[in-house]
Design a protein around this motif. Sequence first.
Motif, short mmCIF file in Angstrom:
data_model
loop_
_atom_site.label_atom_id
_atom_site.label_comp_id
_atom_site.label_asym_id
_atom_site.label_seq_id
_atom_site.Cartn_x
_atom_site.Cartn_y
_atom_site.Cartn_z
N TRP A 115 -2.75 5.34 -7.32
CA TRP A 115 -2.15 5.77 -6.05
C TRP A 115 -0.85 4.83 -5.43
O TRP A 115 0.01 5.29 -4.91
CB TRP A 115 -3.01 5.43 -4.86
CG TRP A 115 -3.47 4.01 -4.54
CD1 TRP A 115 -4.44 3.18 -5.21
CD2 TRP A 115 -2.82 3.09 -3.72
NE1 TRP A 115 -4.39 1.91 -4.63
CE2 TRP A 115 -3.38 2.03 -3.61
CE3 TRP A 115 -1.89 3.42 -2.91
CZ2 TRP A 115 -2.91 0.79 -2.72
CZ3 TRP A 115 -1.34 2.50 -1.84
CH2 TRP A 115 -1.97 1.07 -1.82
N HIS A 116 -0.92 3.66 -5.84
CA HIS A 116 0.16 2.70 -5.24
C HIS A 116 1.61 3.02 -6.09
O HIS A 116 2.59 2.46 -5.64
CB HIS A 116 -0.12 1.31 -5.78
CG HIS A 116 -0.68 0.90 -7.08
ND1 HIS A 116 0.59 0.52 -8.05
CD2 HIS A 116 -1.68 1.17 -7.86
CE1 HIS A 116 -0.11 0.21 -8.99
NE2 HIS A 116 -1.43 0.59 -9.03
N LYS A 151 3.33 5.53 -5.91
CA LYS A 151 4.15 5.98 -4.77
C LYS A 151 4.63 5.14 -3.95
O LYS A 151 5.57 5.36 -3.01
CB LYS A 151 3.55 7.14 -4.31
CG LYS A 151 3.44 8.37 -5.17
CD LYS A 151 2.83 9.64 -4.67
CE LYS A 151 3.92 10.35 -3.64
NZ LYS A 151 3.24 11.60 -3.06
N TYR A 152 4.21 3.68 -3.74
CA TYR A 152 4.32 2.85 -2.76
C TYR A 152 4.58 1.38 -3.25
O TYR A 152 3.82 0.42 -2.86
CB TYR A 152 2.99 2.90 -1.76
CG TYR A 152 2.58 4.35 -1.37
CD1 TYR A 152 3.26 4.79 -0.13
CD2 TYR A 152 1.49 4.91 -1.77
CE1 TYR A 152 3.03 6.20 0.25
CE2 TYR A 152 1.42 6.17 -1.33
CZ TYR A 152 1.79 6.75 -0.37
OH TYR A 152 1.72 7.90 0.15
N LYS A 153 5.53 1.33 -3.86
CA LYS A 153 6.09 0.18 -4.49
C LYS A 153 6.49 -0.90 -3.44
O LYS A 153 6.54 -1.99 -3.99
CB LYS A 153 7.23 0.41 -5.43
CG LYS A 153 6.76 1.55 -6.44
CD LYS A 153 7.65 1.31 -7.69
CE LYS A 153 7.52 2.51 -8.70
NZ LYS A 153 6.25 2.23 -9.66
N VAL A 189 4.54 -1.76 -1.21
CA VAL A 189 3.22 -2.39 -0.43
C VAL A 189 2.88 -3.73 -1.27
O VAL A 189 3.16 -3.62 -2.70
CB VAL A 189 2.01 -1.45 -0.55
CG1 VAL A 189 0.78 -2.07 -0.43
CG2 VAL A 189 2.16 -0.19 0.04
N VAL A 222 -2.27 -4.10 -2.57
CA VAL A 222 -2.69 -2.97 -3.67
C VAL A 222 -4.11 -3.44 -4.54
O VAL A 222 -4.93 -2.44 -4.68
CB VAL A 222 -1.56 -2.78 -4.76
CG1 VAL A 222 -1.97 -2.05 -5.83
CG2 VAL A 222 -0.32 -2.00 -3.87
#
Length: 112
Positions: free
Chosen positions: A24-25, A27-29, A31, A36
Amino acid sequence: MFAYLQPLGLLVLSNLFMTTAWYWHLKYKGVPIMAVIFISWGLAFFEYCMAVPANRMGSAVYSAAQLKTAQEVITLIVFAGFSTFYLGETPSWNTVIGFCLIAAGAYFIFRS
């Protein structure tokens, strides 16, 4: 029939949680990695809550090798859908061929 399908259904659900936990992460580098890790561990908890009973129940009708093989094939199918629809990465022909070869191996493990 239910004894054969219930473990597979639980394996599908467990793989949805585990694939999400692992990827999932991407797409959210932005965070932080520690966040994470904790979020992913929380998701993995639910994966274990389904995978362990799936294997326990499944062992009544499948061999350990069949359960592991089913889990791997389910993982590839779930991952292909996740990477396509969530990450926006279309599988290449090489990926599709590789997955098909793994499915062919599964055929021989389940063959009587």
